[in-house]
Design a protein around this motif. Structure first.
Motif, PDB file in Angstrom:
ATOM      1  N   ASP A 109       3.542   7.456   7.712  1.00 36.08           N
ATOM      2  CA  ASP A 109       5.298   6.828   7.460  1.00 36.08           C
ATOM      3  C   ASP A 109       5.493   5.271   8.813  1.00 36.08           C
ATOM      4  N   ASP A 110       4.280   5.341   9.473  1.00 33.48           N
ATOM      5  CA  ASP A 110       4.337   4.379   9.932  1.00 33.48           C
ATOM      6  C   ASP A 110       4.906   2.991   9.095  1.00 33.48           C
ATOM      7  N   PRO A 111       6.384   2.495   9.756  1.00 31.13           N
ATOM      8  CA  PRO A 111       5.999   0.960   9.077  1.00 31.13           C
ATOM      9  C   PRO A 111       5.280  -0.187   8.071  1.00 31.13           C
ATOM     10  N   GLY A 112       4.749  -0.509   8.919  1.00 31.98           N
ATOM     11  CA  GLY A 112       3.729  -1.498   9.342  1.00 31.98           C
ATOM     12  C   GLY A 112       2.166  -0.967   8.238  1.00 31.98           C
ATOM     13  N   THR A 113       2.767   0.571   8.232  1.00 34.99           N
ATOM     14  CA  THR A 113       1.365   1.102   7.196  1.00 34.99           C
ATOM     15  C   THR A 113       1.895   0.383   5.963  1.00 34.99           C
ATOM     16  N   VAL A 114       3.452   1.073   5.488  1.00 34.87           N
ATOM     17  CA  VAL A 114       3.448   0.829   4.345  1.00 34.87           C
ATOM     18  C   VAL A 114       3.947  -0.260   3.663  1.00 34.87           C
ATOM     19  N   ALA A 115       3.713  -1.221   4.687  1.00 33.25           N
ATOM     20  CA  ALA A 115       4.101  -2.470   4.584  1.00 33.25           C
ATOM     21  C   ALA A 115       2.751  -2.672   3.883  1.00 33.25           C
ATOM     22  N   ALA A 116       1.915  -2.489   5.359  1.00 29.00           N
ATOM     23  CA  ALA A 116       0.455  -3.082   4.235  1.00 29.00           C
ATOM     24  C   ALA A 116      -0.213  -2.817   3.404  1.00 29.00           C
ATOM     25  N   ALA A 117       0.464  -1.600   2.884  1.00 29.57           N
ATOM     26  CA  ALA A 117      -0.069  -0.787   1.509  1.00 29.57           C
ATOM     27  C   ALA A 117       0.546  -1.810   0.529  1.00 29.57           C
ATOM     28  N   TRP A 118       1.646  -1.651   0.272  1.00 28.45           N
ATOM     29  CA  TRP A 118       2.232  -2.750  -0.688  1.00 28.45           C
ATOM     30  C   TRP A 118       1.916  -4.269  -0.602  1.00 28.45           C
ATOM     31  N   GLU A 119       1.512  -5.277   0.413  1.00 31.83           N
ATOM     32  CA  GLU A 119       0.760  -5.906   0.254  1.00 31.83           C
ATOM     33  C   GLU A 119      -0.044  -6.134  -0.038  1.00 31.83           C
ATOM     34  N   THR A 120      -1.254  -5.179   0.085  1.00 37.62           N
ATOM     35  CA  THR A 120      -2.534  -5.078  -0.393  1.00 37.62           C
ATOM     36  C   THR A 120      -2.060  -5.347  -2.030  1.00 37.62           C
ATOM     37  N   TRP A 121      -1.581  -3.853  -1.972  1.00 35.97           N
ATOM     38  CA  TRP A 121      -1.293  -3.807  -3.816  1.00 35.97           C
ATOM     39  C   TRP A 121      -0.401  -4.962  -4.174  1.00 35.97           C
ATOM     40  N   ARG A 122       0.342  -5.707  -4.076  1.00 35.29           N
ATOM     41  CA  ARG A 122       0.812  -6.792  -4.651  1.00 35.29           C
ATOM     42  C   ARG A 122      -0.442  -7.743  -4.692  1.00 35.29           C
ATOM     43  N   THR A 123      -0.856  -8.057  -3.710  1.00 36.19           N
ATOM     44  CA  THR A 123      -2.316  -9.008  -3.386  1.00 36.19           C
ATOM     45  C   THR A 123      -3.145  -8.873  -4.586  1.00 36.19           C
ATOM     46  N   GLU A 124      -3.930  -7.378  -4.993  1.00 38.91           N
ATOM     47  CA  GLU A 124      -5.042  -7.479  -5.912  1.00 38.91           C
ATOM     48  C   GLU A 124      -3.904  -7.115  -7.314  1.00 38.91           C
TER      49      GLU A 124
END
Length: 183
Positions: A109-124
């Motif tokens: 639930d770390d905000p950085g982990t959540v944000a990084a996951a979404w950013e990576t998904w959108r990039t891919e």
């Protein structure tokens, strides 16, 4: 919306849902891309409006979570479009041979982990969409150690199946978090 009559209406109802309004006849690529896009939009819908709850686990001992699904599907997109079809040296970002379930286990639930996951998904997803748009046809091929030679056509079908299966998981996960149920 008042008094929904079907569980599917709890996420806005069929009249408000534009995810599945694409073509049902005609160009094969257009139909495959549209259905895959609808499945991707479904994942986003299932996670919409959530903060740290997106990382809540299903039930012990499972590590399945909505955020884990986002991370997993980012790695799946990366594998098939970047590594297999585009032949890039692009290792998975959330899992590895040493940590094969890192996509789920590392979904905190770390905000950085959540944000990084979404950013990576959108990039891919963006890379995959560009690749499909620029491909001369659906017969473009790549080599995969698991499946052997695969075509872009097969990858698109596989990705639709992958998202559809995991969106079923997402239905249950979201309902567990806040009771939201439906498409």
């Amino acid at each position: 919306m008042s008094d929904p009559t079907r569980r599917a209406e709890l996420f806005g109802g069929a009249d408000n849902d534009r995810r599945f309004t694409g073509p049902t006849t005609g160009d094969e690529r257009l139909m495959l891309v549209d259905v895959l896009g609808a499945q991707r939009a479904t994942l986003q819908l299932k996670c919409s409006g959530l903060g740290p709850e997106v990382s809540l686990r299903s039930v012990e001992p499972s590590t399945l979570s909505l955020l884990g699904l986002v991370r997993h599907l980012a790695d799946v997109e990366r594998r098939w479009f970047r590594r297999v079809l585009a032949a890039h040296d692009a290792p998975a970002l959330f899992s590895s041979p040493a940590d094969p379930d890192g996509d789920f286990d590392g979904a905190t639930d770390d905000p950085g982990t959540v944000a990084a996951a979404w950013e990576t998904w959108r990039t891919e997803v963006a890379f995959a969409e560009r690749f499909v748009t620029e491909a001369p046809d659906l017969d473009v091929e790549g080599e995969d150690p698991w499946r052997g030679t695969v075509s872009l056509r097969w990858v698109l079908i596989h990705m639709i199946e992958e998202y559809a299966r995991h969106n079923g998981h997402a239905d249950l996960l979201r309902e567990r978090i806040d009771g939201a149920a439906g498409l």
